[in-house]
Design an enzyme around this catalytic site. Structure first.
Site: not given
Ligand code: FCB
Length: 517
Positions: A223, A410
């Site tokens: 990110e 994620e």
């Molecule tokens: C994302 C991050 C991860 C975690 C999630 C909830 O933005 O990559 O590390 O904090 O959010």
């Protein structure tokens, strides 16, 4: 055509039509990866019995940041004041965690990160070559990561390994000093472009050579915009990243460009140094990035300013980076005037972190032209909406033009009360994911954030995303399954979303889209 062939073809057609009209589930392809994701800084610390000295990694900018009394007491930095050393202790409990991932979640993959600051707690400047770097590396950290990869293999879990999940070694970035005075601080992280590019490339090559026999799926960065926006532009209570500066537009742009360059250099380093095919699929490396893709929408679709604002925000957040690393077009002025940079086009798969959609109010002229003449919104008025399952489909559609396989790296829900919302979250997001796949987008896996409650950056343990919960005061850090565990397992172990699950969790409108309705 001989009669028999015609007869057989007819029979086959009848079977296919017959089967589809009786379809009662949505099936993911064979080999689809189901698993969870976690990151080193967030999940490693808090070991039940391992000495703090080996369990805790105090050599990163994030450790410094969240334990700095000055930062904690500064109002706009929104720090929890909780210590990361109260975490779930994955550094010690990895083997039990992988057993749970296989047995209780039915997983076949696990995303984790290697911490640069653990491998190289002190500077690697001036060192070159694998042997010299090995001398400088922490032998204990190398040993532990080898143990982790062996434990994953033993349980049939494919590792997906992030090299940089926000944290930088302190010898690269002194976030606290840079927060106080960027003009005098000497370890400026992503702003010391030459230094960080040289050292992160060495680190990537070293790790690839060291662990290449155990890992094929590499993720360079996590990110980038979450480093740039809450680090240099707009720290808010949602997220503050070190150095926590506001409206440093020139630096924000510089950090972004350095991260693009870093990704490409890390790609080349990983590919050059990892020649071993760990999983026997014929390729030694699959190299991606974990990128938060957030589809945007105008607040008022009839307002042309909102419409163009939403397009501009989407271009900046969702396209600029991919245009560089997929198409070799670098728009370093953030003004839709890219330069050809074929050396940056380096990507095997897109890792999508999907959490939210963004609603945009446009304004007539860019408030920060030194950041981008295209940012025709006030960034402080963006509305982020979590738990919008259809957005995962929209995100995948946005990326279609890059024509790369996708892995969802994620996607996750905050569920401290274990109210069943995670089951619905999972089924609805997987439903929309499958819909995008059925429309031709190649998705190879889905990794849920997160395996266990962990340290949510400036929120500490105040935001709990774990399929397994922990009580931070429990010295054993026992993993307590939440309801989402059973739902995850039902899907992952079978590779299917059953009719029962879909009908129990989808909205009425979504159910209309099921093939049997
Ligand atoms: C994302 C991050 C991860 C975690 C999630 C909830 O933005 O990559 O590390 O904090 O959010």
């Amino acid at each position: 055509m001989p009669r028999l062939t015609l007869l057989l073809l007819g029979l086959l057609g009848w079977i296919l039509v017959g089967c589809s009209s009786e379809q009662t589930e949505l099936a993911f392809p064979d080999g689809f990866l189901f698993g969870t994701a976690i990151a080193g800084f967030q999940g490693e610390m808090g070991c039940p019995s391992e000495a703090a000295d080996s369990c805790e990694d105090r050599a990163s900018d994030w450790y410094q940041w969240v334990t700095s009394s000055e930062i904690i007491s500064e109002k706009g930095m929104h720090q929890s004041a909780e210590p990361p050393s109260d975490g779930p202790g994955h550094w010690e409990l990895y083997a039990q965690d992988y057993a749970l991932a296989r047995d209780k979640l039915g997983a076949n993959a696990f995303r984790l990160s290697i911490e640069w600051s653990r491998i190289f707690p002190s500077s690697t400047v001036g060192l070159s070559g694998h042997e010299a770097l090995k001398q400088a590396a922490s032998a204990a950290a190398l040993k532990r990561y080898h143990q982790m990869f062996a434990a994953l293999k033993q349980r049939g879990l494919r590792p997906l390994v992030t090299l940089n999940h926000y944290t930088l070694p302190l010898w690269i970035h002194d976030g606290v000093a840079c927060h106080k005075d960027l003009s005098t601080c000497t370890k400026r992280g992503w702003l010391d472009s030459k230094l960080i590019l040289a050292e992160i490339t060495k680190y990537a090559a070293f790790v690839a050579r060291e662990f290449g026999g155990e890992v094929d799926h590499w993720i360079t960065l996590n990110e980038p915009f979450a480093v740039v926006l809450p680090g240099y532009l707009m720290p808010t209570e949602v997220r503050v990243n070190p150095p926590g500066l506001t409206l440093r537009t020139k630096e924000a742009r510089a950090a972004l460009v350095t991260m693009i360059e870093a990704h490409a250099k890390m790609y080349d380093a990983l590919q050059g140094a990892d020649k071993l095919d760990a999983d026997g699929d014929g390729a030694a490396t699959h190299i991606g990035i974990a990128y938060s893709v957030a589809p945007t929408a105008p607040r008022d679709p009839a307002d042309p300013l909102d419409v163009s604002g939403a397009q501009d925000v989407s271009y900046l957040l969702n396209e600029v980076f991919f245009e560089a690393i997929c198409a070799g077009k670098l728009d370093d002025g953030l003004n839709r005037k890219p330069q050809a940079r074929p050396d940056l086009a380096r990507l095997d798969f897109i890792g999508v972190n999907y959490y939210e959609t963004v609603t945009v109010d446009g304004v007539a002229s860019a408030p920060f032209p030194s950041l981008s003449p295209l940012f025709t919104v006030n960034p402080f008025t963006l509305t982020h909406t979590a738990n919008t399952p259809r957005g995962i489909y929209d995100a995948l559609k946005l990326l279609k033009k890059y024509n790369k396989p996708v892995i969802i790296t994620e996607n996750g829900n905050i569920d401290p009360k274990d109210d069943g919302s995670t089951s619905t979250y999972l089924v609805r997001h997987l439903f929309w994911l499958k819909r995008a796949m059925d429309e031709g987008i190649e998705v190879q896996g889905y990794l849920y954030w997160s395996f266990v409650d962990n340290y949510e950056w400036n929120h500490g343990f105040g935001m709990r995303f774990g399929l397994f919960g922990i009580d931070t005061r429990d010295p054993q850090k026992k993993r307590v399954p939440r309801k989402g565990v059973a739902t995850f397992r039902e899907v992952a172990a079978s590779g299917r979303l059953s009719r029962e699950l879909l009908e129990a969790h989808l909205t009425a409108d979504e159910q209309q889209l099921l093939p049997w309705n």
